[in-house]
Motif scaffolding. Structure first.
Motif, PDB file in Angstrom:
ATOM      1  N   HIS A 108     -14.275  -1.676   6.604  1.00  0.00           N
ATOM      2  CA  HIS A 108     -14.207  -1.736   5.342  1.00  0.00           C
ATOM      3  C   HIS A 108     -13.483  -0.585   4.773  1.00  0.00           C
ATOM      4  CE1 HIS A 108     -17.802  -4.734   5.140  1.00  0.00           C
ATOM      5  NE2 HIS A 108     -18.135  -4.035   5.969  1.00  0.00           N
ATOM      6  N   LYS A 109     -12.308  -0.291   5.282  1.00  0.00           N
ATOM      7  CA  LYS A 109     -11.843   0.805   4.946  1.00  0.00           C
ATOM      8  C   LYS A 109     -10.264   0.436   4.624  1.00  0.00           C
ATOM      9  CE  LYS A 109     -13.934   4.719   7.492  1.00  0.00           C
ATOM     10  NZ  LYS A 109     -13.753   5.917   8.267  1.00  0.00           N
ATOM     11  N   PHE A 110      -9.899  -0.618   5.089  1.00  0.00           N
ATOM     12  CA  PHE A 110      -8.603  -1.308   4.520  1.00  0.00           C
ATOM     13  C   PHE A 110      -8.454  -2.891   4.233  1.00  0.00           C
ATOM     14  CE2 PHE A 110      -8.019   2.007   7.860  1.00  0.00           C
ATOM     15  CZ  PHE A 110      -6.970   2.752   7.452  1.00  0.00           C
ATOM     16  N   LEU A 111      -7.714  -3.040   3.398  1.00  0.00           N
ATOM     17  CA  LEU A 111      -7.653  -4.441   2.880  1.00  0.00           C
ATOM     18  C   LEU A 111      -6.072  -5.125   3.196  1.00  0.00           C
ATOM     19  CD1 LEU A 111      -8.459  -6.930   1.050  1.00  0.00           C
ATOM     20  CD2 LEU A 111      -7.304  -5.821  -0.722  1.00  0.00           C
TER      21      LEU A 111
ATOM     22  N   LYS B 218      -3.838  -1.959   2.158  1.00  0.00           N
ATOM     23  CA  LYS B 218      -4.114  -1.221   1.374  1.00  0.00           C
ATOM     24  C   LYS B 218      -5.169  -0.108   1.846  1.00  0.00           C
ATOM     25  CE  LYS B 218      -5.806  -0.653  -3.563  1.00  0.00           C
ATOM     26  NZ  LYS B 218      -5.948  -1.389  -4.858  1.00  0.00           N
ATOM     27  N   ASP B 219      -5.165   1.218   1.818  1.00  0.00           N
ATOM     28  CA  ASP B 219      -6.010   2.033   2.101  1.00  0.00           C
ATOM     29  C   ASP B 219      -7.046   2.050   1.000  1.00  0.00           C
ATOM     30  OD1 ASP B 219      -7.761   4.431   2.719  1.00  0.00           O
ATOM     31  OD2 ASP B 219      -5.965   5.474   3.670  1.00  0.00           O
ATOM     32  N   LEU B 220      -8.111   1.466   1.272  1.00  0.00           N
ATOM     33  CA  LEU B 220      -9.297   1.511   0.137  1.00  0.00           C
ATOM     34  C   LEU B 220      -9.834   2.943   0.067  1.00  0.00           C
ATOM     35  CD1 LEU B 220     -11.086  -1.809   1.338  1.00  0.00           C
ATOM     36  CD2 LEU B 220      -9.267  -1.498  -0.489  1.00  0.00           C
ATOM     37  N   GLN B 221      -9.727   3.974   0.724  1.00  0.00           N
ATOM     38  CA  GLN B 221     -10.307   5.223   0.333  1.00  0.00           C
ATOM     39  C   GLN B 221      -9.265   5.959  -0.571  1.00  0.00           C
ATOM     40  OE1 GLN B 221     -10.711   6.584   4.556  1.00  0.00           O
ATOM     41  NE2 GLN B 221     -12.831   6.298   4.241  1.00  0.00           N
TER      42      GLN B 221
ATOM     43  N   PRO C  62       2.028   2.991   4.329  1.00  0.00           N
ATOM     44  CA  PRO C  62       3.349   3.085   4.685  1.00  0.00           C
ATOM     45  C   PRO C  62       3.844   2.207   5.856  1.00  0.00           C
ATOM     46  CG  PRO C  62       2.707   5.379   4.306  1.00  0.00           C
ATOM     47  CD  PRO C  62       1.572   4.350   4.443  1.00  0.00           C
ATOM     48  N   SER C  63       4.977   1.243   5.638  1.00  0.00           N
ATOM     49  CA  SER C  63       5.430   0.660   6.669  1.00  0.00           C
ATOM     50  C   SER C  63       4.626  -0.523   6.955  1.00  0.00           C
ATOM     51  CB  SER C  63       5.692   1.339   7.873  1.00  0.00           C
ATOM     52  OG  SER C  63       6.465   2.400   7.474  1.00  0.00           O
ATOM     53  N   SER C  64       3.634  -1.047   6.132  1.00  0.00           N
ATOM     54  CA  SER C  64       2.961  -2.091   6.184  1.00  0.00           C
ATOM     55  C   SER C  64       3.313  -3.338   5.636  1.00  0.00           C
ATOM     56  CB  SER C  64       1.522  -1.973   5.642  1.00  0.00           C
ATOM     57  OG  SER C  64       1.968  -1.811   4.296  1.00  0.00           O
ATOM     58  N   LYS C  65       4.503  -3.320   5.005  1.00  0.00           N
ATOM     59  CA  LYS C  65       5.189  -4.487   4.393  1.00  0.00           C
ATOM     60  C   LYS C  65       5.821  -5.359   5.347  1.00  0.00           C
ATOM     61  CE  LYS C  65       8.393  -5.922   0.616  1.00  0.00           C
ATOM     62  NZ  LYS C  65       9.206  -5.510  -0.504  1.00  0.00           N
ATOM     63  N   VAL C  66       5.479  -6.604   5.516  1.00  0.00           N
ATOM     64  CA  VAL C  66       6.153  -7.753   6.148  1.00  0.00           C
ATOM     65  C   VAL C  66       6.285  -8.826   5.634  1.00  0.00           C
ATOM     66  CG1 VAL C  66       6.078  -8.656   8.745  1.00  0.00           C
ATOM     67  CG2 VAL C  66       5.161  -6.459   8.386  1.00  0.00           C
TER      68      VAL C  66
END
Length: 806
Positions: free
Chosen positions: A197-200, A217-220, A226-230
């Motif tokens: 439950h820490k990332f979306l 998204k880092d929910l914390q 960073p670099s998660s865009k694809v």
């Protein structure tokens, strides 16, 4: 099951018109003899502006030794400025045609808005220690995804409750409205929260071209990793370690074909772990409900002679291990896996000695997880007579089965683990199932999120044409159910109060599903509300041309006397095995209150419970869909539900093919039709393999590279079968400029050719309305929906001569 890419339409399609230039001449209408009966088109208030006349560019189509002219082929080039100019002129003409309905449209839209609650809430759904929910704020178009922490028992509960009250307030995970405000358009594809439950992980389309972009998204911290865009991402699945994310990527034709693995925080290039080279197959990725395995499903569009499914699995705790091939491809066979304990449970339609040959219906097999690749599967659970399996869901203590019995939805739960001593398969009844209690008039049963493997309750959304959506939690351990929420219908001032007296929505829900501070489930209730006193909903069986019974659902006001004088709107789809949407829709009240009958024809080719219902309406059987639709229309007339000259029809996307082909074959059947992002230029589209979805659609419609298949396609293709000199129904054709599933040119070419070939009087009541800024699914805003629907309803009332009765 895999939700594949289809030429299908969201029933809540939204359009916005961007008018760019004003270049249309005024002229008087050309006299003609029109055979249209009621009311004659000449009696309509038609603007002096004549319909736009697009340019013609010589173009010859040649295939299989045949050649023909297609002067509107140039429209397939969306970069041609003349196309934008033409569509803009058509938008102006459509608005001029509808100018005398402006007051009516405002009234209809106001009625629809009054039935909407200012703030829409969905009840929270528990997953682990969290409650997830969505709501649409007052005055906003789109939802917000939120969560709150749920407490535990004992000391832990007190500690968490303290934190909840002092630190952990409502968390906003994703706000669609912010994205729409930033980019002018938003379409959220998928959302997946990590196991801890820490990332979306979510995908979003900001153009309307269905090019979905992945973000994590880092929910914390609230920041995007960073670099998660694809780009071009369709489906995602988390590993059990919460730092590896698997995702599928589309090729240029929007076919999901590659699977990558991303490690959060790593600067290394994402690792390609699987690629599907067969252009007729799509790749989908998911995890088993217990989170222990990840499956890669390589599916064709539908099960057919060419279609098959390739399933590979990988241990979600060790992504370095090799993928295991479950079974090689077998024509017409599909597999869907779940895992429980030490067993895999496989929903499949593979041939078996325990079911009749050539029957494609599903059953459940199982095998030990270490033996999955050996093919030593045991036929485990078989459906009983008149029952077909549709889907399954797995929990720690229960197996849930989606069932159809004579075309109607049913669900049941079976206690897990299942330990039987019989060496042969068993029937559902042998396992002491609990069949979920449901209303007798139910037409739709859609699952909630149901993420929590350890949950004892299963959430369903039940709906029918006379029952607002009901969210129900079925406690599978106690065999009880709780009505969590039922859609409220507000502002019913346009209905007699006595019709609604017994249909008041659950009292506790009138306030809200949860208070402003803490999400709470309402008290248990065993009653669901419906509008059976206000509206009549009948299910009939209509004999098609070959004697097959076609389900027809008929909806009308209880105040209506069916004496053969009513107008009617007939809906149909008939493709991809998709069921026709018959869920509750408050907008329909505006038509029902005006004396309309609304009918739903579940023709072959769509979903009908058994797998064969789909197969009997595809490829060489496609004419069955059309004749089924015709039979339903004629039945409504012959049985006195509708006036002989007041039957209308609507088709969405592939359903547009169904309606338009019917218009060509039986031009006198309908008085008016609405075609929304319709699939009409079948031959040209299916011959162009560079277009998205074309090769995937060979299974549904056939491969026109084969001469006999091409000849059959051409025999019913709407664009290729427009008769000359005939009177055509009034038509509202709606398209989207950025549509990547059904090109905008299909609607534009159809309208141009219909106008050219039909009588000059009828041609004036054929209008084209193009959304210049969105894709196939429109914008989806709840208030914008009212504007579009009011336009459609006003069109029907105008051409039926009913504008003065509203």
């Amino acid at each position: 099951m895999l939700q594949s890419l289809l030429r299908k339409q969201n029933p809540k399609l939204i359009f916005r018109i961007y008018l760019q230039t004003f270049l249309s001449a005024f002229t008087t209408s050309t006299p003609s003899t029109c055979t249209r009966p009621y009311p004659p088109p000449s009696s309509l208030c038609i603007p002096l502006r004549r319909p736009p006349i697009p340019k013609k560019v010589p173009f010859t189509v040649s295939v299989h030794g045949r050649s023909w002219l297609d002067p509107y082929h140039w429209m397939s080039n969306t970069g041609d400025p003349d196309l934008v100019d033409y569509l803009t002129k058509e938008n102006f003409y459509a608005m001029d045609f509808m100018a005398d309905t402006e007051s009516l449209r405002r009234k209809l839209a106001a009625q629809m808005r009054r039935r909407m609650l200012p703030r829409v809430l969905t009840p929270p759904e528990r997953w682990g220690s969290w409650l997830y929910y969505q709501y649409v704020p007052e005055g906003k178009e789109y939802p917000i995804l939120c969560r709150k922490l749920e407490g535990y028992d004992g000391f832990a509960k007190k500690a968490v409750n303290y934190l909840r009250g002092t630190i952990l307030k409502e968390e906003i995970l994703l706000d669609w409205n912010e994205i729409a405000q930033q980019f002018g358009y938003v379409h959220i594809g998928t959302c997946r929260v990590s196991p801890n439950h820490k990332f979306l992980a979510y995908t979003v389309d900001i153009s309307g071209h269905e090019i979905f972009i992945l973000h994590v998204k880092d929910l914390q911290t609230g920041y995007i990793v960073p670099s998660s865009k694809v780009e071009r991402v369709v489906s995602v699945a988390w590993s059990e370690d919460n730092i590896h994310l698997l995702y599928t990527v589309c090729d240029q034709n929007l076919r999901p074909c590659r699977v990558f693995c991303k490690k959060l925080g790593s600067k290394k290039k994402d690792n390609l772990i699987f690629e599907e080279h067969d252009p007729g197959c799509c790749v989908d990725i998911t995890s088993t409900k217990d989170g222990k395995f990840i499956t890669i499903n390589s599916n064709s569009r539908s099960s057919s002679e060419e279609g098959c499914i390739l399933v590979r699995i990988i241990n979600a705790t060790d992504l370095q291990c090799e993928f295991c091939l479950v079974r090689k491809r077998v024509p017409s066979v599909q597999y869907f896996l779940e895992h429980h304990g030490t067993y895999f449970y496989i929903l499949t339609n593979a041939p078996s000695k325990n079911k009749p040959p050539n029957v494609l219906d599903y059953y459940i097999s199982r095998c030990r997880d270490e033996d999955i690749a050996l093919g030593d599967w045991q036929d485990f659970i078989l459906p009983s007579q008149d029952i077909t399996f549709q889907d399954m869901d797995m929990f720690e203590e229960h197996l849930v089965l989606f069932i159809h019995q004579k075309g109607l939805p049913m669900l049941c739960s079976i206690n897990m683990p299942i330990d039987i001593k019989s060496k042969g398969p068993v029937c559902v009844e042998d396992l002491d199932p609990w069949f979920f209690p449901m209303p007798s008039n139910i037409c739709s049963a859609a699952p909630g999120s149901n993420h929590d493997f350890f949950a004892k309750s299963y959430r369903l959304v039940l709906s029918s044409p006379v029952m607002p959506d009901v969210i129900v939690d079925y406690n599978m351990a106690e065999k009880t159910f709780t009505i969590v929420h039922q859609e409220e219908v507000d502002g019913l001032v346009d209905m007699d109060s006595d019709l609604y007296c017994n249909n008041k929505i659950i009292n506790d829900l009138k306030k809200s599903v949860y208070d402003k501070e803490t999400p709470q489930f309402p008290k248990k209730s065993q009653n669901w509300s419906n509008f059976c006193r206000a509206f009549v909903c009948e299910r009939k069986e209509v004999a098609s041309i070959d004697g097959v019974s076609i389900p027809l659902t008929i909806l009308y006001s209880s105040k209506l006397t069916c004496n053969g004088q009513s107008p009617c709107l007939l809906l149909g789809y008939g493709a991809y095995g998709e069921e026709l949407d018959k869920t509750w829709c408050t907008d329909r009240i505006s038509l029902l209150n005006q004396g309309f009958v609304i009918a739903f024809a579940d023709v072959r080719g769509g979903g009908g419970g058994c797998t064969s219902w789909h197969h009997e309406g595809v490829r060489s059987n496609k004419l069955n869909s059309i004749y089924d639709f015709v039979a339903c229309g004629k039945y409504l007339k012959s049985e006195g539900y509708v006036h002989q000259n007041r039957l209308c029809a609507v088709g969405f996307s592939a359903g547009g093919l169904l309606v338009a082909a019917t218009v060509n074959m039986f031009p006198d059947l309908f008085r008016a039709v609405i075609l929304k992002v319709p699939f009409l230029d079948v031959c040209n589209t299916m011959l162009d393999s560079s277009l998205p979805l074309t090769m995937l659609d060979y299974e549904e419609f056939g491969d026109p590279r084969i001469e006999s298949v091409f000849e059959f396609l051409r025999s019913y293709s709407p664009y290729d079968n427009i008769s000359e000199g005939t009177c055509t129904p009034s038509m509202l054709v709606m398209a989207s400029f950025n549509d990547s599933r059904v090109g905008v040119w299909e609607a534009a070419k159809w309208v141009a050719k219909v106008r050219e070939n039909s009588c000059s009087t009828c041609s004036k009541s054929v209008i084209l309305r193009t959304n210049m800024g969105c894709g196939h699914f429109g914008e989806g805003g709840r208030y914008k929906q009212c504007e579009d629907t009011s336009f459609e309803y006003a069109f029907l009332m105008k051409v039926l001569g009913m504008t003065q009765t509203t």
